[in-house]
Design a protein around this motif. Structure first.
Motif, PDB file in Angstrom:
ATOM      1  N   UNK A 635     -30.088 114.961  93.600  1.00  0.00           N
ATOM      2  CA  UNK A 635     -29.027 114.063  93.757  1.00  0.00           C
ATOM      3  C   UNK A 635     -29.436 112.603  93.206  1.00  0.00           C
ATOM      4  N   UNK A 636     -27.744 112.474  92.338  1.00  0.00           N
ATOM      5  CA  UNK A 636     -27.340 111.833  91.209  1.00  0.00           C
ATOM      6  C   UNK A 636     -26.812 110.268  91.814  1.00  0.00           C
ATOM      7  N   UNK A 637     -27.474 109.178  90.594  1.00  0.00           N
ATOM      8  CA  UNK A 637     -27.040 108.680  90.438  1.00  0.00           C
ATOM      9  C   UNK A 637     -26.092 107.266  89.339  1.00  0.00           C
ATOM     10  N   UNK A 638     -25.059 107.595  88.778  1.00  0.00           N
ATOM     11  CA  UNK A 638     -25.365 107.289  87.518  1.00  0.00           C
ATOM     12  C   UNK A 638     -23.381 106.639  87.037  1.00  0.00           C
ATOM     13  N   UNK A 639     -22.944 105.462  85.996  1.00  0.00           N
ATOM     14  CA  UNK A 639     -21.959 104.866  86.168  1.00  0.00           C
ATOM     15  C   UNK A 639     -21.039 106.090  85.072  1.00  0.00           C
ATOM     16  N   UNK A 640     -19.685 105.822  85.094  1.00  0.00           N
ATOM     17  CA  UNK A 640     -18.488 107.058  84.809  1.00  0.00           C
ATOM     18  C   UNK A 640     -17.449 105.917  85.317  1.00  0.00           C
ATOM     19  N   UNK A 641     -17.012 105.764  84.229  1.00  0.00           N
ATOM     20  CA  UNK A 641     -15.659 104.908  83.147  1.00  0.00           C
ATOM     21  C   UNK A 641     -15.962 103.072  84.641  1.00  0.00           C
ATOM     22  N   UNK A 642     -16.830 102.658  84.294  1.00  0.00           N
ATOM     23  CA  UNK A 642     -17.126 101.346  84.677  1.00  0.00           C
ATOM     24  C   UNK A 642     -17.651 101.481  86.179  1.00  0.00           C
ATOM     25  N   UNK A 643     -17.390 102.358  86.830  1.00  0.00           N
ATOM     26  CA  UNK A 643     -17.947 102.818  88.495  1.00  0.00           C
ATOM     27  C   UNK A 643     -18.842 103.126  88.459  1.00  0.00           C
ATOM     28  N   UNK A 644     -19.835 102.496  89.795  1.00  0.00           N
ATOM     29  CA  UNK A 644     -21.236 103.083  90.191  1.00  0.00           C
ATOM     30  C   UNK A 644     -21.454 104.278  90.926  1.00  0.00           C
TER      31      UNK A 644
END
Length: 702
Positions: A635-644
């Motif tokens: 399970x990952x939580x990360x930022x991508x293109x200004x989105x979470x």
């Protein structure tokens, strides 16, 4: 280096420098005569009121120091404010949260040059005391500074199951005062706080597990699809209590094919001892050393002993002349009669960490005021008291018919040591689910009046003066800390069992050898977390609280398996991974993500899709449950293109990719283990087994 912020102007940057002159004393040092600082260990680290404890990595500087100064017996550091326009106060050794220098020391193994290279044993962790360098150094346990032992005497006891498991741990010695092996536990050196360890370490079991099936489940996984939208479909998504529960004993399973074995006595204890005090120095505070003995012959289990100092869950004295006054947070415990007034003292210990064969149990008390008086130690007839509420009027009834010991009180500064080995063996044999034990100290009434005092655990220097129960035992269950692959996650988690609070064990206890039927290491060096009963749990609660919107990636990765519960087990769901919400004032509590076995035979995930109201979607991650088959989950939580984003993958295949923009600025934490939803009356023990468990998350919230 761990330091705690107390108060001040809010935010500051500090510098840590080495001080070569160790001749200073905390009683005589002033600004004018302060020793000069030299080498900079850290030129700027941030500390502020929201952080509480601050961790400063000084590994490289410390290693250079001991290489350059191998004979130094002491180490001094100077802390100064960098910008010169701030003021703060930090904790000292004379407060309950002393600064600490935590060392993880790899013991070197000396072998012949043609011998094969061996992997080092699990790194012991030692915390060095701070303060006056002229004082005798005292070794104490590795304590995560945010987790000083906490008084929680009201948790429901965790009753041990009584039938044998399908796969039982190898170490299931029976309780009783059996004779001890000749080899003594290996303890860390105590003569100097800074040493090069050159002795050959004691052999420990290998931590290279025998893996189960490594292939993916044979049935084809399907893409996760929502199966329901709206309010929570299960009570497991309800608010998780954070307050200390009231004392309500919980009955745990008595019949189950997978229950770990109970501890059955094989020997009767000897008669209750009458103990005279000894006037020796206080026992060494290295209470949680796990010391394996020499490996037994091939095929036989490895026996090892655990030495541990248990600090009180609470202590207090009560006095007749103030019948409704609570005196639970005083720095001394009083026993008196006559002109001084009748006063009794109570000390409350948590026995949950003790399993298997108890070899030795000694209570130690430091005398702070003495008189010509003896004291009597008795058990109490009820464990239902807390140090914050006990008074003369409501103190637990004392069993005055049973005398544990009669003690002649020695001089001030001396320790009283009382052997309770036989007593506690009897207690643990009579009730294997016994969690707490209280000793009451009453005066021997002779003459017109007398008073003595001993140190309580509420003193600022409690680590070196507190009452303690020193025990040596052979655990019935192998501790997960024997496998080095679990040391990191154990050192960052509380163990919640069977309820969220109070914790069954804290990080330093988990790293230093805690085990029980609901958390243990298998012979294959996998870690099992087991529990039974509706709403009960055995979960590792990661200590890091984090915001999903922050930049660093957060993740949990595990290799896990669990047998499918029988149809008649009463099990509805078993949650093995969670992202739980840590609510701020006014926010609705509950998990953001809950990955679980579901009684429709699926591997499912509940995702909270709104903050308020608390709506939950259920996703079918796999349309079958991999029955006792290993699978990998991430399970990952990360930022991508200004989105979470939050993703969930099984065996490397992404099953869920979820937008979390609605969940920013809310604190969360990871959990892993066994959290049970079951029908009332279910006694089936569900066991979740981890071959690997890795959690990565920054400590962000207050």
């Amino acid at each position: 280096l761990f330091i705690e912020y107390i108060d001040g102007s809010g935010v500051a940057y500090l510098k840590a420098q080495h001080v070569s002159d160790n001749s200073w004393s905390e009683q005589t040092i002033t600004y004018s005569n302060r020793p000069a600082a030299d080498t900079v260990w850290d030129d700027s680290f941030l500390i502020h009121r929201w952080m509480g404890w601050v961790e400063v990595d000084v590994t490289s500087a410390f290693q250079s120091h001991i290489n350059d100064h191998p004979d130094d017996a002491f180490l001094s550091l100077k802390l100064s404010e960098v910008s010169q326009d701030r003021h703060i106060r930090l904790s000292s050794k004379d407060t309950s949260n002393s600064p600490e220098l935590i060392l993880e020391i790899e013991e070197t193994t000396e072998e012949a040059t043609d011998a094969p290279t061996q992997a080092p044993s699990a790194s012991p962790t030692t915390a060095l005391p701070t303060g006056d360098p002229t004082a005798k150094p005292t070794e104490h346990p590795s304590v995560s500074p945010t987790q000083a032992p906490t008084m929680f005497p009201t948790q429901s006891p965790i009753q041990k199951p009584t039938t044998a498991p399908t796969t039982s741990p190898s170490h299931s010695p029976t309780r009783g005062p059996t004779s001890a092996p000749t080899q003594s536990p290996t303890m860390f050196p105590t003569q100097s706080p800074i040493q090069k360890l050159t002795t050959k370490p004691t052999t420990i079991p290998s931590d290279s597990p025998t893996r189960g099936p490594t292939s993916a489940p044979t049935r084809s996984p399907t893409t996760a699809t929502p199966t329901g939208v709206g309010s929570s479909p299960t009570d497991l998504d309800s608010t998780e209590p954070t307050t200390t529960p009231t004392r309500s004993p919980t009955t745990f399973p008595t019949i189950s094919p997978t229950v770990p074995p109970s501890i059955s006595p094989t020997a009767s204890p000897t008669s209750t001892p009458t103990i005279s005090p000894t006037q020796s120095a206080p026992p060494s505070l290295s209470p949680t050393t796990v010391a394996p003995t020499t490996l037994a012959p091939t095929g036989a289990p490895t026996e090892y002993r655990r030495s541990e100092s248990l600090f009180p869950n609470g202590d207090a004295f009560v006095i007749q002349r103030q019948p409704t006054q609570n005196l639970g947070y005083r720095s001394q415990l009083q026993v008196s009669f006559g002109d001084w007034g009748d006063a009794y003292s109570f000390v409350h210990f948590d026995l949950q960490s003790i399993s298997g064969t108890l070899h030795d149990a000694t209570v130690s008390l430091l005398v702070t005021e003495t008189d010509t008086m003896d004291i009597l130690l008795h058990p109490v007839l009820s464990e239902d008291w807390t140090e914050g509420s006990i008074t003369w009027e409501n103190h637990p009834p004392v069993d005055t018919s049973t005398i544990l010991a009669r003690v002649s009180v020695p001089d001030v500064g001396e320790w009283i040591h009382i052997d309770l080995t036989s007593t506690l063996n009897q207690v643990l044999m009579e009730s294997t689910d016994r969690r707490f034990y209280t000793i009451a100290m009453l005066p021997v009434v002779e003459g017109s009046g007398s008073r003595i005092k001993v140190a309580s655990w509420d003193r600022g220097d409690w680590r070196t003066t507190s009452p303690k129960l020193n025990v040596i035992y052979s655990p019935a269950y192998r501790p997960p800390s024997l496998a080095s692959k679990f040391l990191t996650v154990l050192g960052e988690c509380d163990l919640q069992a069977p309820v969220p609070a109070p914790a069954a064990a804290y990080p330093w206890q988990l790293r230093d050898g805690f085990s029980n039927w609901f958390l243990y290491l298998t012979e294959a060096n996998t870690m099992k977390l087991a529990m039974a009963g509706a709403g009960k749990r055995s979960e590792l609660r990661h200590k890091a609280n984090w915001d999903s919107d922050s930049a660093p990636e957060k993740y949990v990765r595990a290799r896990v398996r669990m047998p499918t519960p029988p149809a008649d087990s009463g099990t509805r769901q078993v949650t093995f991974l969670q992202i739980h919400h840590k609510p701020e004032l006014g926010e609705i509590d509950g998990p953001l993500l809950r990955v679980h076995y579901r009684d429709n035979g699926t591997l499912s995930a509940n995702i909270r899709v709104s903050v308020d109201p608390k709506d939950v979607n259920t996703y079918k991650v796999l349309d079958f449950w991999p029955d006792n088959e290993w699978f990998d989950i991430e399970v990952r939580i990360f930022r991508q293109n200004d989105n979470t984003r939050m993703t969930l993958s099984i065996n490397g295949e992404e099953k869920i990719n979820h937008d979390l923009n609605y969940w920013t600025f809310h604190y969360n934490y990871f959990k892993a283990g066994a959290y049970i939803a079951a029908f009332d009356g279910s006694t089936y023990v569900n066991e979740v087994e981890f071959d690997t468990l890795e959690i990565s998350a920054p400590f962000e919230s207050p």
